[in-house]
Write a protein that holds these residues in place. Structure first.
Motif, short mmCIF file in Angstrom:
data_model
loop_
_atom_site.label_atom_id
_atom_site.label_comp_id
_atom_site.label_asym_id
_atom_site.label_seq_id
_atom_site.Cartn_x
_atom_site.Cartn_y
_atom_site.Cartn_z
N VAL B 35 0.84 -1.20 0.00
CA VAL B 35 0.00 0.00 0.00
C VAL B 35 0.87 1.25 0.00
CG1 VAL B 35 -1.60 1.36 1.40
CG2 VAL B 35 -2.02 -1.06 1.04
N VAL B 36 1.93 1.24 0.84
CA VAL B 36 2.80 2.43 0.91
C VAL B 36 3.47 2.68 -0.43
CG1 VAL B 36 4.92 3.35 1.90
CG2 VAL B 36 3.21 2.33 3.38
N SER B 37 4.05 1.64 -1.04
CA SER B 37 4.75 1.88 -2.31
C SER B 37 3.76 2.25 -3.41
CB SER B 37 5.62 0.70 -2.72
OG SER B 37 5.12 -0.50 -2.23
N PHE B 38 2.58 1.61 -3.39
CA PHE B 38 1.59 1.96 -4.40
C PHE B 38 1.14 3.40 -4.20
CE2 PHE B 38 -2.78 2.28 -5.93
CZ PHE B 38 -2.60 1.85 -7.24
N GLY B 39 0.92 3.80 -2.94
CA GLY B 39 0.50 5.18 -2.65
C GLY B 39 1.51 6.19 -3.15
N ILE B 40 2.80 5.92 -2.86
CA ILE B 40 3.85 6.84 -3.31
C ILE B 40 3.84 6.95 -4.83
CG2 ILE B 40 6.36 7.12 -3.49
CD1 ILE B 40 6.60 6.07 -0.66
N ALA B 41 3.74 5.79 -5.50
CA ALA B 41 3.76 5.80 -6.97
C ALA B 41 2.55 6.55 -7.52
CB ALA B 41 3.78 4.37 -7.49
N ALA B 42 1.35 6.26 -6.97
CA ALA B 42 0.14 6.91 -7.47
C ALA B 42 0.22 8.42 -7.26
CB ALA B 42 -1.08 6.34 -6.77
N PHE B 43 0.70 8.84 -6.07
CA PHE B 43 0.78 10.26 -5.80
C PHE B 43 1.79 10.93 -6.72
CE2 PHE B 43 1.52 13.99 -3.00
CZ PHE B 43 0.21 14.42 -2.97
N THR B 44 2.85 10.21 -7.06
CA THR B 44 3.85 10.77 -7.97
C THR B 44 3.22 11.01 -9.34
OG1 THR B 44 5.51 9.50 -6.82
CG2 THR B 44 6.14 10.39 -8.95
N VAL B 45 2.47 10.01 -9.83
CA VAL B 45 1.81 10.17 -11.13
C VAL B 45 0.86 11.36 -11.08
CG1 VAL B 45 0.21 9.12 -12.76
CG2 VAL B 45 2.03 7.75 -11.73
N PHE B 46 0.09 11.45 -9.98
CA PHE B 46 -0.83 12.58 -9.85
C PHE B 46 -0.08 13.90 -9.88
CE2 PHE B 46 -2.53 15.67 -6.80
CZ PHE B 46 -3.71 16.01 -7.45
N SER B 47 1.04 13.99 -9.14
CA SER B 47 1.80 15.25 -9.08
C SER B 47 2.29 15.65 -10.46
CB SER B 47 3.00 15.13 -8.14
OG SER B 47 2.65 14.52 -6.95
N VAL B 48 2.82 14.64 -11.18
CA VAL B 48 3.35 14.94 -12.51
C VAL B 48 2.23 15.46 -13.40
CG1 VAL B 48 4.31 13.87 -14.59
CG2 VAL B 48 5.28 13.34 -12.36
N TRP B 49 1.04 14.84 -13.27
CA TRP B 49 -0.09 15.29 -14.08
C TRP B 49 -0.52 16.69 -13.67
CZ3 TRP B 49 -5.05 16.27 -12.07
CH2 TRP B 49 -6.00 16.62 -13.04
N TRP B 50 -0.64 16.93 -12.36
CA TRP B 50 -1.13 18.22 -11.85
C TRP B 50 -0.20 19.35 -12.27
CZ3 TRP B 50 -5.23 20.00 -8.74
CH2 TRP B 50 -5.08 21.27 -8.22
N LEU B 51 1.12 19.10 -12.15
CA LEU B 51 2.08 20.16 -12.47
C LEU B 51 2.33 20.27 -13.97
CD1 LEU B 51 4.68 19.51 -9.64
CD2 LEU B 51 3.13 21.44 -9.78
N ALA B 52 1.72 19.37 -14.75
CA ALA B 52 1.87 19.38 -16.21
C ALA B 52 3.34 19.46 -16.60
CB ALA B 52 1.09 20.55 -16.83
N ILE B 53 4.12 18.49 -16.09
CA ILE B 53 5.56 18.47 -16.39
C ILE B 53 5.73 18.24 -17.90
CG2 ILE B 53 7.75 17.28 -15.96
CD1 ILE B 53 6.72 18.57 -13.48
N PRO B 54 6.40 19.16 -18.58
CA PRO B 54 6.58 19.01 -20.03
C PRO B 54 7.73 18.08 -20.36
CG PRO B 54 7.48 21.10 -19.29
CD PRO B 54 7.03 20.37 -18.06
#
Lengths: 294, 285
Positions: B35-54
């Motif tokens: 759960v912890v590793s999945f949470g970290i990974a999911a939150f990372t994907v969300f952050s990348v999407w939110w910040l619109a990393i080019p």
């Protein structure tokens, strides 16, 4: 029952007192020497630093009146309307604040991940050879000594304006500081599990993964959380050079004298930082409790 | 087949199977890890999407960075060596005086913020929140404010470091006071000493080495932060550094960075020595 207290002979007492006073005198001399060095350094630094207390006292009214001016005008009559007026751009700022948090999160992840991979190369008890160890240590040192804003300025020139530059800049800085801390954590581990893993014929990567990481994971997580806390602060200022986050708006508000905006943004940052501090402190205590139990 | 197990491999497998729980983490620990590793990974994907990393910008950026780095060699002072040296001196002065002033303010306040020496819980609460608030505002923002108050120059930088570190040092000092052993104070009080004497002779000798170590560490880290405070005009080498980056004079950037690296290394070395001397003395007495 009569009891006798053994008395020290006067001659012995005299010599003891003399000894004591000699020690005290020596300590006093040491303290005076330290104070004198401090005084000289202070005067020197004050000259170089163009310290001018009269200037400060003349202009301290600017300072206090500044805080007076950035205070929002809140009346009891239209309190909610006033608050709405003060936070006229609440959704915009909230989005930027979330940006700041996510920049800090990604930067911490990047820095901690990189540092964790490289720390075994820099630790005295694991490094394959002295040259690799020396190089790894110097890389960590470089990354933590060059200020994150300098990296941010360079990355803004290279990658353009936006959060990417901020993430990379704070990430590299975290890589340097966390690398040093992780290296020290590894140097303090118990080597027996590592020897055990090595005895089964493991290579460097395997012995690090199964012998070292299980021992340092709770320390690593605790340091990473602490770094996240610091990175939230850094994330709130990299915007000053255009590297994303709420800093940009704060900088504009300060420079263009949008007084109430300054207090609105500052208040948001302060609350956010304090909440993050409290939350990570809780988490860290939990982690250290677990580390003690297992 | 493993030759060591030989003919008894089936037996060995059975023994291994019986003690499987020793080799594998419990189901709960495994789920938690997952759960912890999945949470970290999911939150990372969300952050990348939110910040619109080019991501398409990264390659272009890396080539630009590579060009900057080639431009850095050979490093050159650009004929402003005296200016850079003066700026470096300012940086050191800002770090030293800023930390000193912060100490002077933080030290008495920290007694009010420590639970064992405070006057009243309400005082403790107020002082702690005061520390928290000024600590949450970065030194750079204080520098912006002080540039408006005392004008451009290193004095603004000194005040900025002094204010933001008053919060940080105050917190650390008060924690040192709280973790001190109470026995020293109690015994001074028991022998008829005043409250002041109890603090002076029962508490201070315990915390002074800790505090001295923290001050040294802060001077060290403030040398690092004073190098950037110049970006907003508050003195030190940051002004030159940011100008050189903006004008793409990367050979001079490299020169200034090397100067900073050497200075910080020297300061680290000195403070390591001093810290060792202080802790060594504590071990002796």
């Amino acid at each position: 029952m009569p009891s006798t207290i053994p008395l020290v002979s006067p001659a012995r007492l005299d010599s003891l007192v003399a000894d004591y006073q000699r020690v005290i005198r020596r300590r006093r001399r040491q303290s005076l020497l330290v104070l004198a060095v401090l005084a000289v350094l202070t005067v020197l630094a004050a000259r170089i630093g163009e310290v001018d207390p009269s200037n400060l006292f003349d202009n301290i009214s600017n300072f206090t009146s500044y805080f007076g001016r950035i205070m929002p005008k809140l009346g009891t009559a239209h309190f909610f309307a006033d608050v709405a007026d003060w936070y006229w751009n609440a959704t915009g700022w909230l989005k930027l604040l979330i940006d700041t948090l996510l920049i800090a999160y990604l930067a911490t992840l990047l820095g901690a991940g990189g540092a964790l991979l490289m720390a075994p190369l820099a630790a005295a008890n694991l490094a394959p050879n002295a040259a690799i160890r020396w190089t790894a240590k110097r890389i960590f040192e470089f990354c933590r000594t060059v200020p994150d804003l300098v990296f941010a300025l360079m990355f803004v020139s290279a990658f353009g304006l936006g959060p990417l530059a901020g993430i990379l800049a704070i990430g590299i800085h975290s890589f340097g500081t966390l690398g040093k801390l992780f290296t020290e954590a590894i140097e303090n581990i118990d080597m027996k599990p590592v020897e055990g893993v090595r005895a089964t014929g493991s290579n460097f990567v395997e012995s690090a993964r199964f012998g070292v990481f299980p021992q340092i994971m709770s320390t690593v997580a605790s340091y990473a959380l602490l770094r996240f806390e610091i990175n939230v602060r850094s994330g709130s200022i990299v915007g000053l050079v255009g590297a994303g986050g709420i800093g940009q708006d704060l900088f504009v508000a300060i420079r263009k004298f949008y007084y109430t905006d300054v207090s609105a943004i500052l208040l948001m940052i302060i609350i956010c930082v304090i909440v993050i501090d409290l939350a990570t402190e809780r988490l860290r205590h939990q982690l250290s409790g677990q580390g003690a139990r297992s | 087949m493993n030759p060591l197990l030989g003919a008894n491999s089936e037996q060995a497998a059975a023994i291994l199977d019986r003690h499987r729980h020793l080799f594998e983490a419990s189901a709960r620990a495994r789920t938690r890890g997952f759960v912890v590793s999945f949470g970290i990974a999911a939150f990372t994907v969300f952050s990348v999407w939110w910040l619109a990393i080019p991501f398409n910008e990264i390659l272009r950026g890396l080539t630009a960075l590579a060009k900057f780095i080639t431009l850095m060699f050979p490093p050159s002072s650009g004929g402003h060596l005296d200016l850079l040296l003066k700026a470096m001196g300012e940086t050191l002065a800002i770090a030293f005086l800023g930390t000193l002033i912060a100490t002077i303010f933080a030290f008495p306040l920290s007694f009010l913020a420590a639970s064992n020496t405070t006057l009243h819980p309400l005082v403790r609460f107020t002082v702690r929140r005061f520390f928290d608030v000024i600590r949450s505002i970065d030194a750079l923002i204080w520098a912006l404010v002080f540039v408006g108050v005392v004008g451009l120059g290193p004095f603004a930088g000194i005040l900025a470091i002094a204010v933001s570190d008053t919060g940080a040092l105050g917190k650390l000092f008060s924690e040192a006071i709280e973790s001190a052993d109470e026995k020293g104070r109690v015994s001074v009080l028991a022998s008829g000493g005043t409250d002041f004497a109890a603090v002076r002779f029962g508490l201070l000798p315990q915390i002074l080495p800790i505090i001295a170590g923290q001050i040294l560490y802060f001077i060290e880290s403030n040398v690092r932060s004073a190098t950037i405070i110049g970006i907003v005009g508050a003195g030190g080498i940051g002004l030159q550094l940011s100008e050189q980056i903006r004008t793409y004079d990367f050979d001079q950037v490299a020169f200034a960075v090397i100067m900073i690296l050497i200075t910080v290394a020297i300061i680290d070395w000195i403070s390591d020595r001093l810290r060792f001397a202080i802790i060594g003395r504590r071990a002796v007495t």
